[in-house]
Design an enzyme around this catalytic site. Sequence first.
Site, PDB file in Angstrom:
ATOM      1  N   SER A  63      -9.194  27.499   6.949  1.00 22.50           N
ATOM      2  CA  SER A  63      -9.160  26.174   6.321  1.00 22.50           C
ATOM      3  C   SER A  63     -10.409  25.889   5.489  1.00 22.50           C
ATOM      4  O   SER A  63     -11.470  26.481   5.686  1.00 22.50           O
ATOM      5  CB  SER A  63      -9.035  25.086   7.386  1.00 22.50           C
ATOM      6  OG  SER A  63      -7.845  25.238   8.103  1.00 22.50           O
TER       7      SER A  63
HETATM    8  N1  SAH Z   1      -7.770  27.310  12.529  1.00 19.68           N
HETATM    9  C1  SAH Z   1      -7.756  28.186  11.383  1.00 19.68           C
HETATM   10  C2  SAH Z   1      -6.633  27.854  10.440  1.00 19.68           C
HETATM   11  C3  SAH Z   1      -5.514  28.803  10.665  1.00 19.68           C
HETATM   12  S1  SAH Z   1      -4.097  28.539   9.619  1.00 19.68           S
HETATM   13  C4  SAH Z   1      -9.124  28.157  10.723  1.00 19.68           C
HETATM   14  O1  SAH Z   1     -10.058  28.472  11.393  1.00 19.68           O
HETATM   15  O2  SAH Z   1      -9.269  27.840   9.563  1.00 19.68           O
HETATM   16  C5  SAH Z   1      -2.926  28.008  10.826  1.00 19.68           C
HETATM   17  C6  SAH Z   1      -2.635  28.960  11.959  1.00 19.68           C
HETATM   18  O3  SAH Z   1      -1.606  28.397  12.760  1.00 19.68           O
HETATM   19  C7  SAH Z   1      -2.124  30.337  11.537  1.00 19.68           C
HETATM   20  O4  SAH Z   1      -2.970  31.304  12.067  1.00 19.68           O
HETATM   21  C8  SAH Z   1      -0.726  30.421  12.152  1.00 19.68           C
HETATM   22  O5  SAH Z   1      -0.375  31.709  12.559  1.00 19.68           O
HETATM   23  C9  SAH Z   1      -0.866  29.467  13.336  1.00 19.68           C
HETATM   24  N2  SAH Z   1       0.390  28.933  13.861  1.00 19.68           N
HETATM   25  C10 SAH Z   1       1.512  28.594  13.189  1.00 19.68           C
HETATM   26  N3  SAH Z   1       2.450  28.128  14.036  1.00 19.68           N
HETATM   27  C11 SAH Z   1       1.917  28.187  15.297  1.00 19.68           C
HETATM   28  C12 SAH Z   1       2.405  27.845  16.586  1.00 19.68           C
HETATM   29  N4  SAH Z   1       3.618  27.344  16.788  1.00 19.68           N
HETATM   30  N5  SAH Z   1       1.582  28.019  17.642  1.00 19.68           N
HETATM   31  C13 SAH Z   1       0.325  28.532  17.466  1.00 19.68           C
HETATM   32  N6  SAH Z   1      -0.179  28.875  16.255  1.00 19.68           N
HETATM   33  C14 SAH Z   1       0.601  28.699  15.189  1.00 19.68           C
END
Ligand code: SAH
Length: 217
Positions: A63
């Site tokens: 992000s």
């Molecule tokens: N927290 C991260 C952003 C990751 S993007 C950062 O440090 O910037 C969003 C993440 O959510 C992705 O890795 C995706 O695989 C995960 N995701 C999507 N659906 C999900 C679910 N139902 N349960 C857990 N993770 C999920």
Amino acid sequence: MGNKQLVEAAAADNIWLSMKSPRDKKVLDALAKVDRIKFLPKVAKYHAYYDGPVSIGHDATCSMPSLVALMADMLELYDGANVLEVGTGCGYHAAVVKHLIGKGKLTTVEIVPELVKFGRQNLQKHFGSLDDKIEVIEGDGSEGYKQNAPYNRIYFTAAPNMDKFKTKCLLSQLSNNGILLFPEHDGYLYLLKKSKGKVKEEQYWGVAFVPLKGKNS
Ligand code: SAH
């Protein structure tokens, strides 16, 4: 350009500041402790110090740092809080949050096995080792994670499908005075505050996140 300049850029972002200001200094201090380049895959390191989302593969992004700061600020994180993150990705956001809750516990759930491994590895390197105060769980977090509830704070880093998303199970995992935060794919950021059995909702316009997968989406 380095992490210091990135934190300065995040501190000065007028769009987010118009939603919540002034930015809590503790949040910027936490952001400064987490060198973003160390959380990115090799091919993406070039973009580490740009204040924008960076693709990390598997349909996930790291992000935008100023948005990570905004969300941390809106969550009013404090030392000792019990927090659930849904969407570990590379672990960058989780690291910032863990710095803000000190001895508190962070449970973070990730649905993509490769990212569970990558996120856990990055967090391990960043903190030296992982004790029971950071748990990286592989699974579907769309309905939360009952095992470590109740949480003082729950936040999503991926966007649920608003037509299907039910907040009821998440609110049931939230303690009194707890806060639930989740974004739309392209639209609002929703903040739900629970107090004495009642829920107050606030909405903030103008965010974009990758879609949430799983049962409750
Ligand atoms: N927290 C991260 C952003 C990751 S993007 C950062 O440090 O910037 C969003 C993440 O959510 C992705 O890795 C995706 O695989 C995960 N995701 C999507 N659906 C999900 C679910 N139902 N349960 C857990 N993770 C999920």
